[in-house]
Motif scaffolding. Structure first.
Motif, mmCIF file in Angstrom:
data_model
loop_
_atom_site.group_PDB
_atom_site.id
_atom_site.type_symbol
_atom_site.label_atom_id
_atom_site.label_comp_id
_atom_site.label_asym_id
_atom_site.label_seq_id
_atom_site.Cartn_x
_atom_site.Cartn_y
_atom_site.Cartn_z
ATOM 1 N N ARG A 237 0.881 -1.182 0.000
ATOM 2 C CA ARG A 237 0.000 0.000 0.000
ATOM 3 C C ARG A 237 0.911 1.221 0.000
ATOM 4 O O ARG A 237 1.816 1.318 0.834
ATOM 5 N N VAL A 238 0.668 2.147 -0.937
ATOM 6 C CA VAL A 238 1.553 3.306 -1.081
ATOM 7 C C VAL A 238 0.749 4.591 -0.919
ATOM 8 O O VAL A 238 -0.292 4.765 -1.553
ATOM 9 N N ILE A 239 1.228 5.473 -0.051
ATOM 10 C CA ILE A 239 0.590 6.775 0.154
ATOM 11 C C ILE A 239 1.624 7.817 -0.243
ATOM 12 O O ILE A 239 2.745 7.799 0.268
ATOM 13 N N PHE A 240 1.277 8.697 -1.166
ATOM 14 C CA PHE A 240 2.262 9.621 -1.740
ATOM 15 C C PHE A 240 1.722 11.051 -1.669
ATOM 16 O O PHE A 240 0.568 11.293 -1.977
ATOM 17 N N GLY A 241 2.564 11.995 -1.292
ATOM 18 C CA GLY A 241 2.143 13.395 -1.338
ATOM 19 C C GLY A 241 2.950 14.260 -0.398
ATOM 20 O O GLY A 241 4.063 13.912 -0.004
ATOM 21 N N SER A 242 2.367 15.401 -0.066
ATOM 22 C CA SER A 242 3.000 16.332 0.886
ATOM 23 C C SER A 242 2.179 16.304 2.170
ATOM 24 O O SER A 242 0.940 16.365 2.120
ATOM 25 N N GLY A 243 2.854 16.163 3.311
ATOM 26 C CA GLY A 243 2.124 16.118 4.587
ATOM 27 C C GLY A 243 1.505 14.757 4.881
ATOM 28 O O GLY A 243 0.719 14.608 5.813
ATOM 29 N N THR A 244 1.863 13.754 4.088
ATOM 30 C CA THR A 244 1.246 12.424 4.246
ATOM 31 C C THR A 244 1.642 11.734 5.552
ATOM 32 O O THR A 244 1.000 10.758 5.945
ATOM 33 N N ILE A 245 2.674 12.251 6.209
ATOM 34 C CA ILE A 245 3.088 11.683 7.492
ATOM 35 C C ILE A 245 1.926 11.746 8.495
ATOM 36 O O ILE A 245 1.849 10.939 9.428
ATOM 37 N N ALA A 246 0.998 12.691 8.261
ATOM 38 C CA ALA A 246 -0.175 12.813 9.145
ATOM 39 C C ALA A 246 -1.015 11.531 9.131
ATOM 40 O O ALA A 246 -1.762 11.261 10.073
ATOM 41 N N ASP A 247 -0.885 10.735 8.065
ATOM 42 C CA ASP A 247 -1.664 9.487 7.963
ATOM 43 C C ASP A 247 -1.068 8.354 8.795
ATOM 44 O O ASP A 247 -1.679 7.292 8.913
ATOM 45 N N GLY B 130 32.184 -9.496 6.794
ATOM 46 C CA GLY B 130 32.744 -8.932 5.567
ATOM 47 C C GLY B 130 32.093 -9.408 4.268
ATOM 48 O O GLY B 130 32.490 -8.996 3.192
ATOM 49 N N GLN B 131 31.063 -10.255 4.353
ATOM 50 C CA GLN B 131 30.396 -10.736 3.135
ATOM 51 C C GLN B 131 28.977 -10.180 3.094
ATOM 52 O O GLN B 131 28.298 -10.164 4.120
ATOM 53 N N LYS B 132 28.551 -9.766 1.892
ATOM 54 C CA LYS B 132 27.178 -9.287 1.746
ATOM 55 C C LYS B 132 26.314 -10.408 1.163
ATOM 56 O O LYS B 132 26.646 -10.961 0.113
ATOM 57 N N HIS B 133 25.248 -10.767 1.862
ATOM 58 C CA HIS B 133 24.361 -11.843 1.405
ATOM 59 C C HIS B 133 22.985 -11.260 1.099
ATOM 60 O O HIS B 133 22.513 -10.379 1.815
ATOM 61 N N THR B 134 22.351 -11.799 0.079
ATOM 62 C CA THR B 134 21.035 -11.295 -0.318
ATOM 63 C C THR B 134 19.968 -12.366 -0.087
ATOM 64 O O THR B 134 20.183 -13.523 -0.407
ATOM 65 N N LYS B 135 18.832 -11.924 0.472
ATOM 66 C CA LYS B 135 17.701 -12.832 0.688
ATOM 67 C C LYS B 135 16.475 -12.219 0.025
ATOM 68 O O LYS B 135 16.365 -10.994 -0.042
ATOM 69 N N SER B 136 15.565 -13.062 -0.397
ATOM 70 C CA SER B 136 14.315 -12.560 -0.944
ATOM 71 C C SER B 136 13.168 -13.339 -0.290
ATOM 72 O O SER B 136 13.228 -14.559 -0.197
ATOM 73 N N SER B 137 12.169 -12.603 0.200
ATOM 74 C CA SER B 137 11.049 -13.269 0.873
ATOM 75 C C SER B 137 9.880 -12.310 0.945
ATOM 76 O O SER B 137 10.071 -11.088 1.050
ATOM 77 N N THR B 138 8.674 -12.837 0.923
ATOM 78 C CA THR B 138 7.499 -11.959 1.058
ATOM 79 C C THR B 138 7.478 -11.311 2.449
ATOM 80 O O THR B 138 6.897 -10.254 2.630
ATOM 81 N N ARG B 139 8.115 -11.947 3.435
ATOM 82 C CA ARG B 139 8.187 -11.350 4.779
ATOM 83 C C ARG B 139 8.962 -10.032 4.762
ATOM 84 O O ARG B 139 8.794 -9.179 5.619
ATOM 85 N N ILE B 140 9.879 -9.900 3.776
ATOM 86 C CA ILE B 140 10.753 -8.720 3.714
ATOM 87 C C ILE B 140 10.022 -7.508 3.117
ATOM 88 O O ILE B 140 10.348 -6.362 3.411
ATOM 89 N N LEU B 141 9.034 -7.774 2.274
ATOM 90 C CA LEU B 141 8.333 -6.664 1.588
ATOM 91 C C LEU B 141 7.489 -5.861 2.587
ATOM 92 O O LEU B 141 6.632 -6.423 3.265
ATOM 93 N N PRO B 142 7.732 -4.531 2.681
ATOM 94 C CA PRO B 142 6.940 -3.720 3.612
ATOM 95 C C PRO B 142 5.442 -3.730 3.268
ATOM 96 O O PRO B 142 5.071 -3.792 2.094
ATOM 97 N N GLU B 143 4.614 -3.627 4.294
ATOM 98 C CA GLU B 143 3.157 -3.626 4.093
ATOM 99 C C GLU B 143 2.673 -2.265 3.587
ATOM 100 O O GLU B 143 1.773 -2.188 2.764
ATOM 101 N N VAL B 144 3.272 -1.186 4.143
ATOM 102 C CA VAL B 144 2.832 0.174 3.794
ATOM 103 C C VAL B 144 4.068 1.048 3.560
ATOM 104 O O VAL B 144 5.057 0.948 4.291
#
Ligand code: NAD
Length: 354
Positions: free
Chosen positions: A12-22, A134-148
């Motif tokens: 869910r994406v909320i975009f604009g100016s002052g949207t932090i109020a939401d 010292g190693q960078k590892h990448t993971k992919s998971s639906t748990r990682i995707l932000p809800e909002v």
């Protein structure tokens, strides 16, 4: 004949100016009552403001996010999560803070609300890169995707011009590589084209006047579009090279993207004529790689690896080329160690050969 697979990501994406109020109503909508507010040290004051805004919905602050998401820092934050019985995360900041939130969400499966203040695009992806020993590892998971995700242009006004330029080129790189992704599809190609167009027009205006709110809004919009690209299709040589250089030599993330992108595009160009046509149109140029080089320069980004190398030396290019050629991954043009070495050599000196 047209044939593709399209995977839409459920954010869910909320975009604009002052949207932090939401924000309080979004926390409420997710049924949360004890969120932990995350930030980098430099943005602690903004994060405190968010705690105040949330009142009793906030269970406090963790202002220690840092670049490249070290596992040790995540473990430290995890102890706070358990101690305070946290039920969700609110992250305000750039990709580093988003990274910490994702790392915590990956381990706890708790929901996240991200408030991005750079153009990195991480908030739109189910991908987490974290460093350990010292190693960078990448993971992919639906748990990682932000809800909002709450994009509030007002919170980006303080992003210094120098960071805005490189961060904007980081966003640009997501859209450019999406245009020739192996799994590209018509929807993502449209989004990528608009992202390139929007960023190319907005970023110089941001640099000329960092307080131009319309320019900031356009840049943030372009960054969102680029983030969708990054989260939806596979990236190629450019992202691999930046990942290798960041992991091996701790080069600054966004600056590295700004330096490398024109060189990779020049390398891949003969293999991706359709993408080049799209880029010519989006950038209004006959030579997209040169146009991106000039844009980075116009934005005040460093244009050679040598200028951002830190402790990395010219001799280290050999190791970078070797690592980037190992574990073959998809790229539209074949990856050979010699050609990557020569690409890196050009990037080192800031000498673009198109
Ligand atoms: P960053 O988050 O480290 O931020 C850069 C600096 O800018 C920090 O000091 C931060 O405090 C400051 N800052 C941010 N917003 C500000 C604002 N509005 N005003 C003033 N200062 C502000 O850098 P970044 O480039 O946004 O993120 C880089 C990290 O994100 C890297 O670790 C990279 O690997 C990760 N990343 C991940 C993905 C993904 O999909 N997993 C995508 C892109 C980037």
């Amino acid at each position: 004949m047209l044939s593709f697979v399209y995977n839409g990501l459920p954010a869910r994406v909320i975009f604009g100016s002052g949207t932090i109020a939401d924000l309080p109503s979004e926390v409420d909508r997710l049924g949360l009552s004890r969120v932990l507010v995350l930030s980098a040290p430099a943005q602690e004051a903004d994060a405190r403001g968010i705690c105040d805004r949330l009142g009793k919905l906030s269970a406090g602050l963790y202002p220690h996010a840092t670049m490249h998401t070290p596992v040790s820092r995540t473990d430290d934050a995890l102890a706070v999560v358990r101690d305070r019985n946290i039920d969700g995360f609110v992250a305000i900041g750039g990709g580093s803070t988003t990274g910490l939130s994702k790392a915590l969400a990956y381990r706890t499966d708790l929901p996240q609300i991200i408030i991005p203040t750079t153009y990195a695009g991480s908030e739109m992806t189910p991908i987490l890169g974290e460093t350990h020993e010292g190693q960078k590892h990448t993971k992919s998971s639906t748990r990682i995707l932000p809800e909002v995700v709450i994009y509030d242009v007002d919170l980006t006004m303080t992003l210094p011009a120098s960071v805005s330029g490189t961060s904007g080129m980081n966003a640009m790189a997501h859209a450019v590589e999406a245009m020739y992704a192996k799994d590209r599809n018509p929807v993502i190609s449209l989004i990528a084209t608009d992202a390139v167009k929007t960023l190319a027009l907005a970023l110089p205006r941001v640099i000329d006047n960092p307080l131009d709110k319309d320019a900031r809004a356009d840049a943030l919009y372009g960054a969102w579009l680029s983030g969708i690209c990054l989260g939806s299709v596979g990236m190629a040589l450019h992202h691999k090279l930046c990942h290798v250089l960041g992991g091996l030599f701790d080069l600054p993330h966004a600056d590295t993207h700004a330096v490398i992108l024109p060189h990779v595009l020049a390398y891949n160009a003969p293999a991706v004529p359709d993408a080049i046509e799209r880029l010519k149109d989006a950038l209004r140029t006959t030579d997209p790689a040169a146009a991106l080089f000039d844009l980075a320069d116009r934005l005040g980004a460093k244009t050679s690896l040598a200028e951002i190398a830190g402790s990395m030396s010219l001799d280290d290019l050999e190791q970078a080329a070797q690592v980037a050629s190992q574990n073959q991954y998809w790229n539209p043009r074949t990856i050979e160690i010699e050609s990557i070495r020569s690409l890196l050599q050009n990037a080192w000196t800031g000498n673009l050969r198109t």
